[in-house]
Design a protein around this motif. Structure first.
Motif, PDB file in Angstrom:
ATOM      1  N   UNK A   1     -13.348 -21.987  36.890  1.00 33.65           N
ATOM      2  CA  UNK A   1     -13.875 -22.247  38.225  1.00 33.65           C
ATOM      3  C   UNK A   1     -15.220 -21.567  38.338  1.00 33.65           C
ATOM      4  N   UNK A   2     -16.111 -22.162  39.115  1.00 34.61           N
ATOM      5  CA  UNK A   2     -17.489 -21.689  39.225  1.00 34.61           C
ATOM      6  C   UNK A   2     -17.796 -21.335  40.680  1.00 34.61           C
ATOM      7  N   UNK A   3     -18.426 -20.196  40.863  1.00 32.17           N
ATOM      8  CA  UNK A   3     -18.800 -19.719  42.190  1.00 32.17           C
ATOM      9  C   UNK A   3     -20.285 -19.982  42.417  1.00 32.17           C
ATOM     10  N   UNK A   4     -20.612 -20.573  43.563  1.00 30.13           N
ATOM     11  CA  UNK A   4     -21.993 -20.809  43.963  1.00 30.13           C
ATOM     12  C   UNK A   4     -22.232 -20.127  45.315  1.00 30.13           C
TER      13      UNK A   4
ATOM     14  N   UNK B   1     -18.860 -17.502  36.727  1.00 25.56           N
ATOM     15  CA  UNK B   1     -17.809 -18.371  36.212  1.00 25.56           C
ATOM     16  C   UNK B   1     -16.556 -17.519  36.091  1.00 25.56           C
ATOM     17  N   UNK B   2     -15.448 -18.001  36.632  1.00 26.44           N
ATOM     18  CA  UNK B   2     -14.207 -17.241  36.538  1.00 26.44           C
ATOM     19  C   UNK B   2     -13.182 -18.021  35.732  1.00 26.44           C
ATOM     20  N   UNK B   3     -12.416 -17.287  34.951  1.00 26.14           N
ATOM     21  CA  UNK B   3     -11.351 -17.873  34.142  1.00 26.14           C
ATOM     22  C   UNK B   3     -10.130 -16.963  34.251  1.00 26.14           C
ATOM     23  N   UNK B   4      -9.012 -17.445  33.792  1.00 20.98           N
ATOM     24  CA  UNK B   4      -7.802 -16.628  33.803  1.00 20.98           C
ATOM     25  C   UNK B   4      -7.930 -15.486  32.811  1.00 20.98           C
ATOM     26  N   UNK B   5      -7.337 -14.345  33.147  1.00 17.42           N
ATOM     27  CA  UNK B   5      -7.367 -13.201  32.223  1.00 17.42           C
ATOM     28  C   UNK B   5      -6.649 -13.536  30.923  1.00 17.42           C
ATOM     29  N   UNK B   6      -5.619 -14.370  31.038  1.00 14.66           N
ATOM     30  CA  UNK B   6      -4.945 -14.890  29.849  1.00 14.66           C
ATOM     31  C   UNK B   6      -5.076 -16.404  29.894  1.00 14.66           C
ATOM     32  N   UNK B   7      -5.900 -16.959  29.021  1.00 17.03           N
ATOM     33  CA  UNK B   7      -6.215 -18.376  29.045  1.00 17.03           C
ATOM     34  C   UNK B   7      -5.227 -19.116  28.147  1.00 17.03           C
ATOM     35  N   UNK B   8      -4.348 -19.884  28.776  1.00 18.87           N
ATOM     36  CA  UNK B   8      -3.304 -20.573  28.033  1.00 18.87           C
ATOM     37  C   UNK B   8      -3.776 -21.959  27.607  1.00 18.87           C
ATOM     38  N   UNK B   9      -3.289 -22.394  26.471  1.00 19.78           N
ATOM     39  CA  UNK B   9      -3.589 -23.719  25.934  1.00 19.78           C
ATOM     40  C   UNK B   9      -3.190 -24.792  26.943  1.00 19.78           C
TER      41      UNK B   9
ATOM     42  N   UNK C   1      -7.998 -24.336  37.464  1.00 20.63           N
ATOM     43  CA  UNK C   1      -9.065 -25.011  38.189  1.00 20.63           C
ATOM     44  C   UNK C   1      -8.681 -26.374  38.711  1.00 20.63           C
ATOM     45  N   UNK C   2      -7.419 -26.790  38.432  1.00 20.58           N
ATOM     46  CA  UNK C   2      -6.972 -28.092  38.935  1.00 20.58           C
ATOM     47  C   UNK C   2      -7.107 -28.170  40.444  1.00 20.58           C
ATOM     48  N   UNK C   3      -6.922 -27.028  41.131  1.00 18.59           N
ATOM     49  CA  UNK C   3      -7.217 -26.947  42.555  1.00 18.59           C
ATOM     50  C   UNK C   3      -7.713 -25.545  42.863  1.00 18.59           C
ATOM     51  N   UNK C   4      -8.579 -25.445  43.865  1.00 20.94           N
ATOM     52  CA  UNK C   4      -9.193 -24.166  44.229  1.00 20.94           C
ATOM     53  C   UNK C   4      -9.303 -24.086  45.738  1.00 20.94           C
ATOM     54  N   UNK C   5      -9.352 -22.853  46.244  1.00 22.39           N
ATOM     55  CA  UNK C   5      -9.670 -22.637  47.648  1.00 22.39           C
ATOM     56  C   UNK C   5     -10.235 -21.242  47.800  1.00 22.39           C
ATOM     57  N   UNK C   6     -10.913 -21.015  48.924  1.00 20.65           N
ATOM     58  CA  UNK C   6     -11.606 -19.748  49.136  1.00 20.65           C
ATOM     59  C   UNK C   6     -11.607 -19.414  50.614  1.00 20.65           C
ATOM     60  N   UNK C   7     -11.482 -18.125  50.914  1.00 19.36           N
ATOM     61  CA  UNK C   7     -11.531 -17.631  52.284  1.00 19.36           C
ATOM     62  C   UNK C   7     -12.099 -16.223  52.256  1.00 19.36           C
ATOM     63  N   UNK C   8     -13.325 -16.059  52.742  1.00 13.21           N
ATOM     64  CA  UNK C   8     -13.952 -14.745  52.731  1.00 13.21           C
ATOM     65  C   UNK C   8     -14.099 -14.209  51.324  1.00 13.21           C
ATOM     66  N   UNK C   9     -13.555 -13.018  51.082  1.00 13.20           N
ATOM     67  CA  UNK C   9     -13.657 -12.376  49.772  1.00 13.20           C
ATOM     68  C   UNK C   9     -12.467 -12.655  48.872  1.00 13.20           C
ATOM     69  N   UNK C  10     -11.673 -13.673  49.215  1.00 16.85           N
ATOM     70  CA  UNK C  10     -10.496 -14.011  48.430  1.00 16.85           C
ATOM     71  C   UNK C  10     -10.571 -15.468  47.976  1.00 16.85           C
ATOM     72  N   UNK C  11     -10.137 -15.703  46.746  1.00 20.06           N
ATOM     73  CA  UNK C  11     -10.098 -17.065  46.210  1.00 20.06           C
ATOM     74  C   UNK C  11      -8.788 -17.264  45.467  1.00 20.06           C
ATOM     75  N   UNK C  12      -8.314 -18.498  45.452  1.00 18.63           N
ATOM     76  CA  UNK C  12      -7.085 -18.834  44.745  1.00 18.63           C
ATOM     77  C   UNK C  12      -7.355 -20.039  43.860  1.00 18.63           C
ATOM     78  N   UNK C  13      -6.804 -19.995  42.655  1.00 25.32           N
ATOM     79  CA  UNK C  13      -6.996 -21.059  41.670  1.00 25.32           C
ATOM     80  C   UNK C  13      -5.637 -21.460  41.102  1.00 25.32           C
ATOM     81  N   UNK C  14      -5.356 -22.747  41.099  1.00 28.13           N
ATOM     82  CA  UNK C  14      -4.124 -23.250  40.513  1.00 28.13           C
ATOM     83  C   UNK C  14      -4.305 -23.604  39.046  1.00 28.13           C
TER      84      UNK C  14
END
Length: 537
Positions: A196-199, A211-219, A224-237
């Motif tokens: 996921x990319x932050x602008x 650019x953010x990625x998972x700490x453990x990147x699984x095959x 990044x299939x879905x994303x959302x953001x609110x203030x200083x918090x973001x969630x990535x599916x």
């Protein structure tokens, strides 16, 4: 007049709190609708503005220059009489065949962002990379016209990244999902691990800051299939992620949710969430939403009920997480509908304050769970404290007034205070129920009049942050105004405080009262006014 209206609404809230209901107020269809447009595949709503994506639509903004599946989106504004009016059709300035512009959309204040995940060119229109993807930013000017102000792409774009498959924005930050397979430094390639990319917006333009990625990147995780953001918090599916919170116990397509926080200008992963009782092909993280310090994530193939019992194949569920005062994100509740079936509950989720909307596009039955029509679709409303504190009980099941089989009503939902927009991309009839066109698509607006009080006639976007808060918060008026009055009122109509300011842009306020929801009324001597809800926890 605004003050008297506020007290009327508050009085209704106090006396009819258990009767709150979202009612359909309007069906939306495109003025230039056509067969197979898939209008309503993506939707978003913010105050008096809404946007509907039609990613398979073919014509430009004037209805000409046909390019198959170039895609488009439609902007709506709520008029003074409460009607939603199509004010503009928007398309990419460099539209081309098969770009899928409108696959995902979001709108916030005077900005809208539209994803085009199969677009090929960079921001200058060159360096073609097949399906690398892009997103487009539109801004509303003082005359009410929405114009493309920027095209954005990933700094490390590669072919088949699908950048723009998910987009979200809040305040001056945009987050874009992608299937890019490289880490945050553009190294260590993996198969559609995702990113996921932050602008950030500097007042003139948007630029990629991280650019953010998972700490453990699984095959094949599809982070990044879905994303959302609110203030200083973001969630990535990451709905195809296979491992649990400890990156162990592989279960194919079980899915996971990643939470990021911004600290010192940098976004860092603070938690990976997977349920204690997960299963293969749950696809947790297919859709995610965040508002303040509450997250909801859909797991559309999860089989068991809220207690982890009574499995039904493909029934679906939604998981709620809340951030506590120490900064820890905790699992709060697993949500399922009162009547479950094998129909992928959790296709879409959207949260606003203490209310959650859940889309269920394959649902067959009406609001009373009768009159089956195959895949007509439905949406549900849940409320935080219904049935007990943080119980998130079901308040309502919603279906279209003109439901038909295979409409897929509920494929996408957008909730903003008391306003709900629901996408139905396979609906065939226009707003008056005529002129049948296969899969032309529609969107439906529902509203709860007891919640929908954020009527704003400021020329700028009014925000209160942090919200929820401990009682201390700041009102950002967007620019400096003179002779500003701020009044805080409880749900019972009690005036908590009232202050006047000779000149102000950022106004610090404190709620010296118990926890709960409060109405903040802001007005100026020149006629601007707004009502904002603030939650004290």
């Amino acid at each position: 007049m605004k003050t008297r209206l506020l007290f009327l609404v508050v009085a209704l809230c106090a006396t009819h709190i258990n009767a709150q209901t979202f009612n359909e107020v309007q069906k939306l269809t495109a003025l230039d609708r056509g067969a197979n447009d898939s209008y309503g595949y993506s939707v978003a709503i913010d105050g008096n503005y809404a946007i509907v994506g039609a990613w398979l639509e073919d014509q430009d903004a004037t209805g000409g220059n046909t390019l198959a599946e170039a895609g488009s989106a439609y902007i709506y504004e709520k008029s003074g009489n409460g009607n939603w009016v199509e004010v503009q059709k928007i398309v990419a300035a460099d539209r081309d065949v098969g770009d899928s512009f409108g696959l995902d959309v979001d709108i916030h204040g005077n900005f809208a962002v539209v994803g085009a995940y199969t677009e090929d060119e960079d921001v200058a229109g060159g360096n073609s990379l097949n399906n690398s993807g892009s997103a487009y930013i539109f801004e509303r000017d003082s005359g009410g016209t929405w114009s493309q102000v920027q095209k954005i792409v990933a700094s490390d774009r590669t072919a088949v990244d699908g950048f723009g498959l998910s987009v979200a924005m809040h305040e001056d930050v945009i987050i874009v999902g992608s299937y890019n397979g490289y880490d945050e430094n553009g190294q260590n390639p993996g198969y559609i691990t995702g990113a996921a990319y932050i602008f950030d917006y500097n007042g003139n333009s948007w630029s990629q800051t991280q650019k953010i990625v998972a700490s453990y990147r699984d095959y094949g995780a599809k982070f990044g299939c879905d994303v959302d953001i609110s203030g200083n918090y973001a969630v990535v599916g990451a709905y195809w992620d296979r491992t649990d919170e400890n990156n162990a116990n592989v279960m194919n397509r079980s899915g996971s949710v990643f939470i990021f926080e911004k600290n010192g200008g940098n976004w860092s992963e603070v938690r990976k969430f997977t349920p204690q009782y997960r299963g293969s092909i749950d696809e947790l993280g297919w859709d995610v939403t965040i508002d303040g310090t509450t997250i909801a994530a859909g797991a559309r193939f999860q089989q068991t009920d809220g207690a982890g019992q009574n499995p039904i194949a493909g029934a679906g569920a939604v998981y709620i997480l809340d951030r506590d005062g120490s900064g820890t994100w905790n699992f709060t509740k697993k949500i399922v509908p009162n009547v479950r079936a094998s129909n992928n509950f959790g296709d879409a989720v959207s949260i606003s304050g203490d209310y959650l909307a859940v889309g269920n596009r394959l649902n067959d039955t009406d609001e009373n769970n009768g009159n089956p029509l195959t895949y007509a679709g439905a949406a549900y409303i849940f409320a935080r404290n219904t049935g007990g504190a943080n119980n998130w009980g079901q308040k309502q099941k919603i279906v279209a007034s003109d439901r038909n089989g295979n409409d897929r009503f509920g494929l996408e939902v957008g909730l903003d205070d008391g306003q709900l927009i629901i996408g139905s991309p396979h609906q065939d009839r226009d707003a008056s129920g005529n002129n049948q066109m296969t899969d032309a698509g529609a969107a439906y607006i529902s509203a709860d009049p007891l919640l929908d009080i954020n009527e704003t006639i400021f020329t700028t976007v009014i925000t209160a942050f942090p919200n929820p808060s401990n009682g201390q918060f700041t009102i950002d008026l967007g620019k400096e105004y003179t002779n500003v009055t701020v009044q805080i009122t409880s749900m019972l109509g009690q005036i908590i405080s009232s202050e006047k300011f000779d000149s102000a842009k950022n106004i610090k306020q404190e709620i010296n009262a118990s926890q709960g929801m409060y109405f903040v009324s802001i007005s100026t001597a020149t006629g601007e006014s707004a009502i904002v809800k603030v939650l004290k926890r």
